[in-house]
Design a protein around this motif. Structure first.
Motif, PDB file in Angstrom:
ATOM      1  N   LYS A   1      12.547  15.758  -4.252  1.00 28.84           N
ATOM      2  CA  LYS A   1      12.665  17.181  -4.544  1.00 28.84           C
ATOM      3  C   LYS A   1      14.173  17.449  -4.155  1.00 28.84           C
ATOM      4  CE  LYS A   1      10.915  21.742  -3.262  1.00 28.84           C
ATOM      5  NZ  LYS A   1       9.870  22.403  -2.219  1.00 28.84           N
ATOM      6  N   MET A   2      14.651  17.071  -2.892  1.00 29.75           N
ATOM      7  CA  MET A   2      16.236  17.383  -2.561  1.00 29.75           C
ATOM      8  C   MET A   2      16.985  16.910  -3.506  1.00 29.75           C
ATOM      9  SD  MET A   2      18.385  15.902   0.970  1.00 29.75           S
ATOM     10  CE  MET A   2      18.219  14.349  -0.224  1.00 29.75           C
ATOM     11  N   SER A   3      16.997  15.838  -4.086  1.00 25.44           N
ATOM     12  CA  SER A   3      17.769  15.287  -4.839  1.00 25.44           C
ATOM     13  C   SER A   3      18.006  16.091  -6.286  1.00 25.44           C
ATOM     14  CB  SER A   3      17.700  13.882  -5.216  1.00 25.44           C
ATOM     15  OG  SER A   3      16.341  13.602  -5.964  1.00 25.44           O
ATOM     16  N   SER A   4      16.793  16.799  -6.464  1.00 22.05           N
ATOM     17  CA  SER A   4      16.730  17.554  -7.795  1.00 22.05           C
ATOM     18  C   SER A   4      17.226  18.853  -7.877  1.00 22.05           C
ATOM     19  CB  SER A   4      15.290  17.657  -8.459  1.00 22.05           C
ATOM     20  OG  SER A   4      14.329  18.292  -7.578  1.00 22.05           O
ATOM     21  N   GLU A   5      17.466  19.505  -6.166  1.00 21.06           N
ATOM     22  CA  GLU A   5      17.670  20.802  -6.259  1.00 21.06           C
ATOM     23  C   GLU A   5      19.182  20.888  -6.379  1.00 21.06           C
ATOM     24  OE1 GLU A   5      16.981  21.255  -2.010  1.00 21.06           O
ATOM     25  OE2 GLU A   5      14.656  21.814  -2.258  1.00 21.06           O
ATOM     26  N   PRO A   6      19.708  21.966  -7.238  1.00 23.63           N
ATOM     27  CA  PRO A   6      21.174  22.293  -7.327  1.00 23.63           C
ATOM     28  C   PRO A   6      22.041  22.220  -6.125  1.00 23.63           C
ATOM     29  CG  PRO A   6      19.663  24.091  -8.192  1.00 23.63           C
ATOM     30  CD  PRO A   6      19.016  23.220  -7.293  1.00 23.63           C
ATOM     31  N   GLY A   7      23.339  21.559  -6.605  1.00 22.45           N
ATOM     32  CA  GLY A   7      24.210  21.271  -5.519  1.00 22.45           C
ATOM     33  C   GLY A   7      23.715  20.146  -4.604  1.00 22.45           C
ATOM     34  N   SER A   8      22.722  19.561  -4.574  1.00 20.85           N
ATOM     35  CA  SER A   8      22.293  18.271  -3.906  1.00 20.85           C
ATOM     36  C   SER A   8      23.095  17.043  -4.515  1.00 20.85           C
ATOM     37  CB  SER A   8      20.858  18.113  -4.093  1.00 20.85           C
ATOM     38  OG  SER A   8      20.516  17.429  -5.253  1.00 20.85           O
TER      39      SER A   8
ATOM     40  N   SER B   1       0.839  -1.243  -0.100  1.00 19.45           N
ATOM     41  CA  SER B   1      -0.008   0.105  -0.052  1.00 19.45           C
ATOM     42  C   SER B   1       1.027   1.150   0.116  1.00 19.45           C
ATOM     43  CB  SER B   1      -1.000  -0.023   1.455  1.00 19.45           C
ATOM     44  OG  SER B   1      -0.206   0.270   2.386  1.00 19.45           O
ATOM     45  N   PHE B   2       0.475   2.273  -0.424  1.00 20.37           N
ATOM     46  CA  PHE B   2       1.127   3.575  -0.619  1.00 20.37           C
ATOM     47  C   PHE B   2       1.358   4.080   0.906  1.00 20.37           C
ATOM     48  CE2 PHE B   2       1.300   8.156  -0.897  1.00 20.37           C
ATOM     49  CZ  PHE B   2       2.535   8.380  -1.716  1.00 20.37           C
ATOM     50  N   ARG B   3       0.248   3.825   1.786  1.00 16.92           N
ATOM     51  CA  ARG B   3       0.473   4.363   3.180  1.00 16.92           C
ATOM     52  C   ARG B   3       1.890   3.600   3.777  1.00 16.92           C
ATOM     53  NH1 ARG B   3      -4.223   4.244   7.819  1.00 16.92           N
ATOM     54  NH2 ARG B   3      -2.917   5.084   9.466  1.00 16.92           N
ATOM     55  N   THR B   4       1.774   2.318   3.551  1.00 17.17           N
ATOM     56  CA  THR B   4       2.882   1.793   4.278  1.00 17.17           C
ATOM     57  C   THR B   4       4.252   2.070   3.571  1.00 17.17           C
ATOM     58  OG1 THR B   4       1.592  -0.440   4.395  1.00 17.17           O
ATOM     59  CG2 THR B   4       3.856  -0.838   4.585  1.00 17.17           C
ATOM     60  N   PHE B   5       4.081   2.228   2.322  1.00 21.64           N
ATOM     61  CA  PHE B   5       5.537   2.639   1.612  1.00 21.64           C
ATOM     62  C   PHE B   5       5.935   3.986   2.373  1.00 21.64           C
ATOM     63  CE2 PHE B   5       6.742   5.508  -2.265  1.00 21.64           C
ATOM     64  CZ  PHE B   5       8.149   5.055  -2.073  1.00 21.64           C
ATOM     65  N   SER B   6       4.988   5.019   2.317  1.00 23.83           N
ATOM     66  CA  SER B   6       5.113   6.556   2.804  1.00 23.83           C
ATOM     67  C   SER B   6       5.968   6.030   4.305  1.00 23.83           C
ATOM     68  CB  SER B   6       4.170   7.101   2.937  1.00 23.83           C
ATOM     69  OG  SER B   6       3.838   7.452   1.393  1.00 23.83           O
ATOM     70  N   ARG B   7       5.350   5.607   4.829  1.00 26.01           N
ATOM     71  CA  ARG B   7       5.898   5.194   6.492  1.00 26.01           C
ATOM     72  C   ARG B   7       7.122   4.456   6.495  1.00 26.01           C
ATOM     73  NH1 ARG B   7       5.664   1.024   9.325  1.00 26.01           N
ATOM     74  NH2 ARG B   7       4.161  -0.148   8.137  1.00 26.01           N
ATOM     75  N   VAL B   8       7.184   3.586   5.729  1.00 30.48           N
ATOM     76  CA  VAL B   8       8.519   2.896   5.699  1.00 30.48           C
ATOM     77  C   VAL B   8       9.626   3.787   5.340  1.00 30.48           C
ATOM     78  CG1 VAL B   8       9.793   0.592   5.070  1.00 30.48           C
ATOM     79  CG2 VAL B   8       7.598   0.591   5.653  1.00 30.48           C
TER      80      VAL B   8
ATOM     81  N   HIS C   1      13.143   4.981   7.061  1.00 33.40           N
ATOM     82  CA  HIS C   1      14.724   4.603   6.646  1.00 33.40           C
ATOM     83  C   HIS C   1      15.409   5.802   6.192  1.00 33.40           C
ATOM     84  CE1 HIS C   1      14.779   0.147   6.640  1.00 33.40           C
ATOM     85  NE2 HIS C   1      13.475   0.240   6.888  1.00 33.40           N
ATOM     86  N   THR C   2      14.833   6.921   5.734  1.00 31.41           N
ATOM     87  CA  THR C   2      15.456   7.795   5.163  1.00 31.41           C
ATOM     88  C   THR C   2      15.358   9.306   5.806  1.00 31.41           C
ATOM     89  OG1 THR C   2      13.860   8.816   3.588  1.00 31.41           O
ATOM     90  CG2 THR C   2      15.243   6.934   2.907  1.00 31.41           C
ATOM     91  N   GLY C   3      14.461   9.259   6.799  1.00 30.62           N
ATOM     92  CA  GLY C   3      14.140  10.327   7.491  1.00 30.62           C
ATOM     93  C   GLY C   3      13.268  11.445   6.624  1.00 30.62           C
ATOM     94  N   MET C   4      12.761  11.388   5.460  1.00 30.31           N
ATOM     95  CA  MET C   4      11.952  12.092   4.962  1.00 30.31           C
ATOM     96  C   MET C   4      11.096  11.478   3.986  1.00 30.31           C
ATOM     97  SD  MET C   4      14.745  13.346   1.924  1.00 30.31           S
ATOM     98  CE  MET C   4      15.889  13.564   3.327  1.00 30.31           C
ATOM     99  N   SER C   5      10.155  12.086   3.416  1.00 27.66           N
ATOM    100  CA  SER C   5       8.959  11.400   2.600  1.00 27.66           C
ATOM    101  C   SER C   5       9.590  11.022   1.155  1.00 27.66           C
ATOM    102  CB  SER C   5       7.649  12.381   2.566  1.00 27.66           C
ATOM    103  OG  SER C   5       8.030  13.635   1.874  1.00 27.66           O
TER     104      SER C   5
END
Length: 294
Positions: free
Chosen positions: A287-294, A266-273, A277-281
């Motif tokens: 979004k973070m990975s697409s920002e310049p300098g990331s 489920s999408f809910r489980t995916f978002s939670r897990v 594991h990563t500390g972010m949604s």
């Protein structure tokens, strides 16, 4: 030292392109000590030059040219270099899935899973083996820095060759004892872990594993704790999050489609897990990975 330690983060796998081998290698001259740490990778390291010591799972041994160490994901170690003769290490870090890709590697894989238990985690290679291992490492480094066709196939074959040489460098008595005493257990362990790595995108439960391999829930739990230092479900989630991270960074798939493609029910489980594991949604991660300098 920073460059050496950056690969302890499993999310480095998120930058892998489709079809790329989950593998890193590094040749590094250590001018400072490396503090106690562990990571999600298998690690094979060879001392090219210099002197120092390594404390691996609480056991300290000398490091000198020809010393080789092999660590499973849950192993911990620290390295102290000699300022007068700094350590020059060649290090390979790779996902455990690398040794599960072919059934022909089953014997070697079962032996390697005993490292730190029946098989020592380090050894001092003799002159001939050290020379051969240096040649293998040089070939790996050359392929890793190239853009040649089939580079990942060559790297994998060379890593398997290096692991075989590491296993063979131990005495026949050690290998025979490990093989005879644990042959049945090791084969079952190997089969279960290999099955998980090749089926984690499908519906996979501990009860299902128990039925397929005629094993008790307690046996499955102990296997993952003993071999990978984690719980069965946590390990499945880790594998799925790695795949999802890669898809978020390298494709334009919708996050919903990625959750399905990565094996989540489920999408809910995916978002939670994913956030656990990563500390972010997933959205923030992309979004973070697409920002310049990331």
């Amino acid at each position: 030292m920073t460059a050496y330690l950056e690969y302890t983060d499993s999310l480095n796998y998120s930058s892998l392109e489709k079809g790329q081998l989950p593998f890193y290698c590094l040749s590094n001259l250590l001018k400072e000590d490396i503090p106690l740490h562990h990571h999600d990778f298998l690690e094979l390291s060879l001392v090219m030059n210099g002197r120092g010591t390594e404390t691996l799972n609480g056991i300290t041994h000398e490091l000198k040219p020809g010393s080789i160490s092999f660590l499973l994901p849950h192993h911990i170690h620290e390295i102290h270099t000699n300022p007068e003769a700094p350590l020059h290490l060649f290090c390979c870090m790779f996902d455990i899935s690398l040794i599960f890709e072919s059934t022909t590697d089953a014997q070697l894989g079962r032996i390697l899973l005993q490292v730190g238990n029946q098989l020592p985690s380090y050894n001092d290679l003799n002159e001939n083996d050290a020379r051969e291992m240096n040649l293998i490492c040089s070939a790996i480094a050359s392929e890793y820095s190239s853009s040649k066709i089939g580079k990942y196939s060559v790297i994998r074959s060379k890593v398997i060759e290096a692991l075989a040489l590491y296993a063979r460098s131990h005495s026949t008595a050690i290998l025979s004892h490990s093989h005879i005493q644990n042959a049945k257990i090791k084969k079952l362990d190997w089969d279960i872990i290999q099955f998980v790595h090749t089926n984690y995108l499908n519906e996979l439960t501990q009860d299902g594993l128990c039925k397929k391999f005629d094993a008790s829930p307690a046996y499955i739990s102990r296997l993952f704790q003993r071999t990978l230092n984690t719980h069965f479900l946590d390990y499945i989630h880790k594998l799925r999050v790695r795949r999802a991270s890669s898809l978020l960074l390298t494709t334009e798939m919708s996050i919903l489609d990625i959750s399905v493609d990565s094996g989540f029910e489920s999408f809910r489980t995916f978002s939670r897990v994913f956030k656990e594991h990563t500390g972010m949604s997933p959205r923030a991660f992309r979004k973070m990975s697409s920002e310049p300098g990331s």
